[in-house]
Design an enzyme around this catalytic site. Structure first.
Site, PDB file in Angstrom:
ATOM      1  N   LYS A  53       0.835  -1.209   0.000  1.00 16.36           N
ATOM      2  CA  LYS A  53       0.000   0.000   0.000  1.00 16.36           C
ATOM      3  C   LYS A  53       0.868   1.257   0.000  1.00 16.36           C
ATOM      4  O   LYS A  53       0.578   2.223  -0.699  1.00 16.36           O
ATOM      5  CB  LYS A  53      -0.947  -0.016   1.205  1.00 16.36           C
ATOM      6  CG  LYS A  53      -2.149  -0.904   0.965  1.00 16.36           C
ATOM      7  CD  LYS A  53      -2.920  -1.240   2.222  1.00 16.36           C
ATOM      8  CE  LYS A  53      -3.994  -2.277   1.878  1.00 16.36           C
ATOM      9  NZ  LYS A  53      -4.605  -2.917   3.024  1.00 16.36           N
ATOM     10  N   GLN A  97      -5.625  -2.084   9.099  1.00 10.98           N
ATOM     11  CA  GLN A  97      -5.527  -3.428   8.505  1.00 10.98           C
ATOM     12  C   GLN A  97      -6.180  -4.473   9.405  1.00 10.98           C
ATOM     13  O   GLN A  97      -5.871  -4.561  10.594  1.00 10.98           O
ATOM     14  CB  GLN A  97      -4.041  -3.761   8.280  1.00 10.98           C
ATOM     15  CG  GLN A  97      -3.793  -5.025   7.508  1.00 10.98           C
ATOM     16  CD  GLN A  97      -4.190  -4.935   6.039  1.00 10.98           C
ATOM     17  OE1 GLN A  97      -4.089  -3.882   5.421  1.00 10.98           O
ATOM     18  NE2 GLN A  97      -4.662  -6.037   5.490  1.00 10.98           N
ATOM     19  N   ASP A 120     -11.903   2.188   3.170  1.00  3.99           N
ATOM     20  CA  ASP A 120     -12.285   0.773   3.049  1.00  3.99           C
ATOM     21  C   ASP A 120     -13.782   0.632   2.785  1.00  3.99           C
ATOM     22  O   ASP A 120     -14.245  -0.448   2.400  1.00  3.99           O
ATOM     23  CB  ASP A 120     -12.006   0.046   4.375  1.00  3.99           C
ATOM     24  CG  ASP A 120     -10.659  -0.648   4.410  1.00  3.99           C
ATOM     25  OD1 ASP A 120     -10.271  -1.200   3.373  1.00  3.99           O
ATOM     26  OD2 ASP A 120     -10.036  -0.643   5.485  1.00  3.99           O
TER      27      ASP A 120
HETATM   28  N1  GUN Z   1      -7.514  -7.259   5.399  1.00  5.82           N
HETATM   29  C1  GUN Z   1      -7.700  -7.964   4.251  1.00  5.82           C
HETATM   30  N2  GUN Z   1      -8.292  -7.204   3.314  1.00  5.82           N
HETATM   31  C2  GUN Z   1      -8.494  -5.993   3.872  1.00  5.82           C
HETATM   32  C3  GUN Z   1      -9.048  -4.775   3.392  1.00  5.82           C
HETATM   33  O1  GUN Z   1      -9.520  -4.659   2.260  1.00  5.82           O
HETATM   34  N3  GUN Z   1      -9.053  -3.743   4.271  1.00  5.82           N
HETATM   35  C4  GUN Z   1      -8.573  -3.844   5.530  1.00  5.82           C
HETATM   36  N4  GUN Z   1      -8.643  -2.777   6.317  1.00  5.82           N
HETATM   37  N5  GUN Z   1      -8.049  -4.951   6.015  1.00  5.82           N
HETATM   38  C5  GUN Z   1      -8.007  -6.017   5.177  1.00  5.82           C
END
Ligand code: GUN
Length: 283
Positions: A53, A97, A120
């Site tokens: 990211k 996350q 998200d």
């Molecule tokens: N863990 C796995 N996929 C995601 C996601 O799309 N967003 C977040 N915040 N955590 C994740």
């Protein structure tokens, strides 16, 4: 043999577009879209996502911050970090996350992130806005699937769409987006009777159950579009999807590979959401 949808190439095209738009936005407003990523504990898969990211942010010209908190972080500490980021004008998107260590309440964090910075799209306000079709952000994985379909020229209107999996992150919002695009949508899950039969009805099949190589040729209609959201590790360490690619590909008209299909799109959609958040912050 199916056309293989190249998620890496489509993702690169969209990132180039985001980069250009980011430069135009910066020239006009003097602001760089800013993303804060929070990770608690040392889950190796999460650490890889977070690194990717940050890299993506650099690639498209965003400002980014990463908070790598120890596994014993308290709910209060996490909450106060979210409060600080909510109030920070340089940050337009906040991503915590998941999964979090067991002693922390994920729902509390989701509710605490300002919906305007919820890139998200997990906050109930944003989930509700998706339901009524009036949204700023789409959850990254389903949005990535929609972009793959669109950019591959695949028509959704009037098609039988079968989504297998009903998670809040993928299955449910995916079904809603296909419905907004005028698909006829069926959502299947672990208690669905005659799963293979329902899957065989699909013009567009979205596999999101997290079981390696589960979907075999007998579950797929000739000429179907097969989108594989799965990310599973085989015993030999190899990454594989929910779809048995070898047997399904000859029957499908389009198929996404794993890796290199949906996966690369999710972070790109996160970049898209962060740019949207930055744009809306100046409106
Ligand atoms: N863990 C796995 N996929 C995601 C996601 O799309 N967003 C977040 N915040 N955590 C994740």
């Amino acid at each position: 043999m199916a056309n293989i949808i190249d998620g890496k190439a489509i993702s690169a095209t969209i990132r180039a577009e985001i980069k250009e738009e980011t430069e135009r936005f910066y020239e006009k407003n003097g602001i760089r879209p800013g993303l804060a990523v929070i990770i608690v504990g040392e889950d190796p898969a999460s650490q890889v996502y977070v690194r990717n990211k940050r890299r993506a942010c650099e690639e498209v010209g965003f400002y980014s911050e990463a908070y790598e908190l120890p596994a014993d972080t308290t709910q209060e500490e996490l909450n106060s970090l979210v409060d600080k980021l909510n109030a920070d004008d340089a940050i337009h998107g906040i991503l915590c996350q998941l999964p979090l260590p067991k002693h922390l309440d994920e729902n509390e964090v989701i509710l605490r992130i300002d919906p305007k910075k919820d890139v998200d799209a997990f906050h109930p306000t944003n989930v509700g806005r998706i339901m009524i079709g009036d949204y700023s952000f789409l959850p990254c994985t389903p949005a990535g699937v929609m972009a793959l379909l669109e950019r591959s020229g695949i028509e959704i209107s009037g098609k039988e769409c079968v989504v297998v999996g009903r998670s809040n992150i993928v299955g449910k919002p995916q079904a809603m987006l296909l419905l907004h695009a005028h698909g006829t949508v069926t959502v299947c899950h672990s208690r669905t009777k005659n799963l293979a039969e329902v899957c065989r009805r699909a013009d567009i099949l979205v596999a999101a159950i997290g079981k390696a190589d589960f979907f075999t040729a007998d579950m797929v209609k000739e000429g179907a579009v097969v989108i594989d959201v799965g990310m599973n590790r085989r015993a030999d360490g190899k990454l594989t999807g929910d779809v048995d690619f070898e047997s399904v590909a000859p029957k499908a008209s389009y198929i996404t590979p794993v890796p290199g299909g949906v996966g690369p799109m999710t972070i790109t959609m996160l970049m898209q959401n962060t740019l949207t958040a930055a744009k809306e912050s100046v409106n």
